[in-house]
Design an enzyme around this catalytic site. Structure first.
Site, PDB file in Angstrom:
ATOM      1  CD  GLU A 177       7.627   0.276   7.844  1.00  0.00           C
ATOM      2  OE1 GLU A 177       7.793   1.382   7.319  1.00  0.00           O
ATOM      3  OE2 GLU A 177       6.675  -0.480   7.564  1.00  0.00           O
ATOM      4  CE  LYS A 199       2.977  -5.606   3.847  1.00  0.00           C
ATOM      5  NZ  LYS A 199       2.391  -4.587   4.782  1.00  0.00           N
ATOM      6  CG  ASP A 222      -0.320  -0.100   2.531  1.00  0.00           C
ATOM      7  OD1 ASP A 222       0.929  -0.067   2.596  1.00  0.00           O
ATOM      8  OD2 ASP A 222      -1.043  -0.212   3.536  1.00  0.00           O
ATOM      9  CB  SER A 223       4.571   1.667  -0.097  1.00  0.00           C
ATOM     10  OG  SER A 223       4.786   0.501  -0.874  1.00  0.00           O
ATOM     11  CD  GLU A 241       0.051  -1.469   8.251  1.00  0.00           C
ATOM     12  OE1 GLU A 241       0.726  -0.955   7.338  1.00  0.00           O
ATOM     13  OE2 GLU A 241      -0.584  -0.803   9.095  1.00  0.00           O
ATOM     14  CG  ASP A 279       0.300  -4.142   1.957  1.00  0.00           C
ATOM     15  OD1 ASP A 279       0.336  -4.964   2.890  1.00  0.00           O
ATOM     16  OD2 ASP A 279       1.095  -3.195   1.857  1.00  0.00           O
TER      17      ASP A 279
END
Length: 287
Positions: free
Chosen positions: A204, A136, A67-68, A138, A106
């Protein structure tokens, strides 16, 4: 900037994730095997088919459609605005551009926070419509129920701990796990994610000593970004790695090229040729 020579393949190059032989898709089982034999491996982000094909041909074994993309591809200030439509569309492009890499998509903000059922619905969309091979998400404890249901449904899950950019509005951009309490919580979250069935954990902006401790404590691989050299793998956002990002880049990023300058020079050369009447020349013209 001088490019470094590629590292030598491992002793058993037929099994190595990076430098290995064969063209079949990397799987989560290959990722687990790499941890068992102590192999370190690279992961990069990608958001389009052409870039993904370059990384695939370079031997990058795992590509993250992160999602970057919000920051470095779509023009958003953070990752928060990224939608499932955008993630699905661009993930499908990355899958089409690869043959060997394991592609991880993501789950963007708002696509799994409601609970396991919402997470399953959106993860299934990435698997079925985009063709990714894993997803992925979070969060540690707060995402365990989602992880468990996805794994039970046959969807490989990569967990993401430490700095979680989707929570930027509450935690900001700063190193996580510096206090004893925070370090204990992160280690507990990592073990819980493993127990829930995650096949890997991204760490991270975590102190190097803590990241190394987490890595030693888990039987699944850790992937560091700003977490020191003690993790099993390393990931970078590709536009940072290749010098396409403008302005100041994060301290943990190493630039291996300066594509922003290269592309700017090419664009100016093209513009000067056009304005000066030098392009198109005879060799570019049909009769």
């Amino acid at each position: 900037m001088t490019l470094q020579a590629a590292p030598k393949p491992s002793a058993d190059s037929s099994k190595a994730l990076y430098g290995g032989k064969g063209t079949r898709r990397i799987t989560v089982h290959d990722i687990a095997a790499a941890k068992a034999r102590g192999e370190k491996w690279p992961m990069l982000t990608a958001y389009d088919a052409m870039t993904a094909s370059v990384f695939d041909e370079a031997g990058i074994p795992v590509i993250l459609v992160g999602d970057s993309m919000g920051n470095c591809h779509l023009g958003y200030e953070t990752t928060v605005p990224v939608t499932m439509d955008e993630m699905t569309f661009l993930s499908a492009a990355v899958v089409r551009g690869t043959q060997r890499a394991l592609v991880v998509g993501d789950l963007p903000f708002g696509s799994y926070q409601e609970g396991p059922v919402q997470a399953l619905r959106n993860a299934t969309r990435l698997i079925k419509d985009a063709g990714v091979h894993a997803v992925k998400l979070e969060g540690g404890e707060r995402s365990l129920a989602q992880t468990e249901l996805l794994v039970q449904a046959g969807i490989p899950v990569m967990s993401h701990l430490g700095l979680t950019p989707q929570s930027v509005n509450t935690m900001g951009y700063r190193v996580q796990g510096r206090t004893d309490e925070a370090a204990h919580r992160l280690l507990s979250d990592a073990k819980a994610a493993q127990d829930a069935g995650a096949f890997a954990v991204v760490l991270e902006l975590v102190p190097a000593e803590l990241a190394a401790e987490v890595t030693r404590s888990l039987h699944i691989p850790t992937i560091g970004i700003g977490a020191g050299a003690g993790t099993d793998a390393q990931v970078l956002v590709w536009t940072d790695m290749a010098g396409l990002t403008g302005g100041k880049v994060p301290r943990f990023t190493k630039q291996y090229a300066n594509l922003r300058e290269t592309l700017g020079d090419a664009a100016r050369a093209f513009a000067e040729d056009v304005s000066g009447g030098e392009f198109p020349a005879e060799e570019h013209t049909f009769h």
